[in-house]
Write an enzyme that holds these catalytic residues in place. Structure first.
Site, PDB file in Angstrom:
ATOM      1  N   TYR A   1      -8.546   2.148  14.441  1.00 35.59           N
ATOM      2  CA  TYR A   1      -7.798   1.610  13.299  1.00 35.59           C
ATOM      3  C   TYR A   1      -8.280   0.193  12.991  1.00 35.59           C
ATOM      4  O   TYR A   1      -8.557  -0.154  11.837  1.00 35.59           O
ATOM      5  CB  TYR A   1      -6.297   1.603  13.611  1.00 35.59           C
ATOM      6  CG  TYR A   1      -5.437   1.232  12.438  1.00 35.59           C
ATOM      7  CD1 TYR A   1      -4.931   2.212  11.594  1.00 35.59           C
ATOM      8  CD2 TYR A   1      -5.150  -0.094  12.146  1.00 35.59           C
ATOM      9  CE1 TYR A   1      -4.152   1.879  10.508  1.00 35.59           C
ATOM     10  CE2 TYR A   1      -4.378  -0.442  11.064  1.00 35.59           C
ATOM     11  CZ  TYR A   1      -3.877   0.548  10.254  1.00 35.59           C
ATOM     12  OH  TYR A   1      -3.111   0.213   9.163  1.00 35.59           O
TER      13      TYR A   1
ATOM     14  N   HIS B   1       2.413   2.520  11.864  1.00 30.54           N
ATOM     15  CA  HIS B   1       1.721   3.790  12.122  1.00 30.54           C
ATOM     16  C   HIS B   1       1.610   4.005  13.635  1.00 30.54           C
ATOM     17  O   HIS B   1       1.319   3.063  14.376  1.00 30.54           O
ATOM     18  CB  HIS B   1       0.292   3.765  11.574  1.00 30.54           C
ATOM     19  CG  HIS B   1       0.181   3.556  10.097  1.00 30.54           C
ATOM     20  ND1 HIS B   1       0.589   4.503   9.185  1.00 30.54           N
ATOM     21  CD2 HIS B   1      -0.303   2.517   9.373  1.00 30.54           C
ATOM     22  CE1 HIS B   1       0.349   4.051   7.950  1.00 30.54           C
ATOM     23  NE2 HIS B   1      -0.181   2.848   8.043  1.00 30.54           N
TER      24      HIS B   1
ATOM     25  N   GLU C   1       0.848  -1.198   0.000  1.00 33.66           N
ATOM     26  CA  GLU C   1       0.000   0.000   0.000  1.00 33.66           C
ATOM     27  C   GLU C   1       0.888   1.254   0.000  1.00 33.66           C
ATOM     28  O   GLU C   1       1.907   1.320   0.703  1.00 33.66           O
ATOM     29  CB  GLU C   1      -0.958   0.010   1.202  1.00 33.66           C
ATOM     30  CG  GLU C   1      -2.044   1.073   1.011  1.00 33.66           C
ATOM     31  CD  GLU C   1      -3.258   0.915   1.928  1.00 33.66           C
ATOM     32  OE1 GLU C   1      -3.177   0.220   2.949  1.00 33.66           O
ATOM     33  OE2 GLU C   1      -4.298   1.530   1.601  1.00 33.66           O
TER      34      GLU C   1
HETATM   35 FE1  FEO Z   1      -2.432  -0.816   4.619  1.00 37.15          FE
HETATM   36 FE2  FEO Z   1      -0.633   1.485   6.329  1.00 37.15          FE
HETATM   37  O1  FEO Z   1      -1.306   0.622   4.840  1.00 37.15           O
END
Ligand code: FEO
Length: 388
Positions: A191, A222, A80
């Site tokens: 999330y 993240h 991604e």
């Molecule tokens: Fe599925 Fe942080 O991308």
């Protein structure tokens, strides 16, 4: 822009996206980070890139430690673009670096996006010695794409987890214990709800694959790096992936002239009077991603819409489309709404709830014009009857 040391010879070299407010439709009120890690060993290794607009931040942080051309290995955990679109830029600076990606989907995805680079595809059980450290690769398909994988370093007991266990949360304080734990956990749940809810089975498979590994740091893709809340996030993932729900209710509605809102208020109060805490969401005033976070672990979902042009309100259609894609488990609910004539919206809402996998436990509640006191009492009795 400086690298931040997280262990001896291991640095965070990612980027902070303070302003990001929308991640493919997921409203990210606290921004995010694109985490990348640099390991200085015999083979200098970069774990993940960042989103392309932040490539200069990545390159500057790497350059504060070493010349980027010295990178020997780049691990690309996930295709991604929030993690990979900076990859071609760093690969151009380190043209001999081997790019580790998952077989077959990582290889396919990176090649489709960035053309032929110096890829090496790895599968479950493969590992790579980078000197005094080993990197073991564990595929985690659908966390969050088919290509996703995580990397474990046994000598450091670090799990580089990419999307798993992370949250969209911009912070310059890298570690979990340097941030408000409730905010971090809320963002982790948000999330999971907005990104991973449909993939509970795959999350449980990944948890099994990682079970038993001694982990001292979860270096996420993240948000924060976890060092004090490792057990908490892993236990939360076990609960979330099981589809467990709390005895709570969420009432979501749009209203044209206030009548459906009056019904929503009566429904919230009825749940509360039956001992079921209920949330009230006027969809015009709340981010859908926050509503979904609440829906995720609340057993009951009531959705209301008046009728407009023979349809439900577009806001509610959008919400139900989103919910249908996320496939919540173990939910019970019903549709309600007021209408002037026609009144097709309430049946349409009920059908969409069914299509989302919500068990309909109360026949749709349809009223014309403004609810009377008797009608509101009937609604309250009906709601109480499904929870008592
Ligand atoms: Fe599925 Fe942080 O991308």
């Amino acid at each position: 822009m400086q690298a931040i040391k997280i262990r001896e010879n291991i640095y965070w070299v990612g980027a902070i996206d303070w302003s990001m407010r929308n991640f493919h439709g997921y409203e990210t009120g606290r921004g995010t980070t694109y985490n990348a890690y640099l390991i200085i060993d015999e083979k200098i290794t970069l774990i993940d890139a960042v989103k392309a607009p932040f490539k200069d931040e990545l390159i500057a942080r790497i350059s504060s430690v070493i010349d980027p051309s010295k990178i020997d290995v780049i691990v690309s955990s996930h295709v991604e673009p929030d993690h990979s679109s900076g990859l071609p830029f760093i690969a151009a600076l380190a043209p001999t670096a081997e790019i580790i990606t998952s077989a077959p989907n990582g290889l396919k995805g990176l090649t489709a996006r960035y053309g032929q680079l110096n890829y090496k595809a790895v599968k479950a059980g493969d590992s790579l010695s980078i000197g005094s450290r080993t990197l073991s690769f564990v595929p985690t398909p659908m966390l969050h794409w088919p290509d996703s994988m995580v990397t474990y370093c046994p000598e450091e007991k670090i799990l580089f987890s990419n999307d798993a266990f992370g949250e969209h949360f911009a912070t310059a304080r890298l570690f979990d214990d340097e941030n408000d734990p409730d905010v971090v956990m809320y963002e982790s749940k948000k999330y999971y709800a907005n990104i991973l809810m449909p993939f509970g089975k795959q999350a449980q498979t990944a948890l099994k694959a990682l079970g038993g590994l001694p982990i001292e740091l979860i270096a996420t893709g993240h948000g924060v790096i976890r060092r004090q809340s490792i057990d908490r996030i892993i236990e939360s993932y076990k609960t979330w992936s099981s589809g467990a729900v709390d005895n709570r209710a969420v009432v979501v509605f749009d209203s044209m002239w206030g009548s459906t809102e009056i019904m929503a208020k009566a429904i919230v109060e009825a749940f509360a009077s039956a001992g079921v805490p209920a949330s009230f969401y006027d969809i015009k005033c709340n981010a859908m991603s926050d509503i979904v976070t609440d829906v995720f672990t609340s057993k009951y979902l009531a959705v209301g819409s008046p009728t407009i042009n023979n349809q439900m309100m577009p806001t509610i259609a959008s919400f139900l489309c989103y919910i249908k894609g996320l496939r919540p488990l173990n939910h019970a609910g019903f549709a309600f709404g007021s209408y002037g004539w026609g009144g097709q919206s309430i049946g349409l809402v009920e059908e969409e709830l069914k299509a989302a996998g919500v068990e309909i436990v109360l026949d749709k509640i349809r009223l014309t014009n403004v609810p009377t006191a008797d009608q509101l009492k009937s609604i309250a009795d009906a709601v109480r009857s499904i929870v008592c």
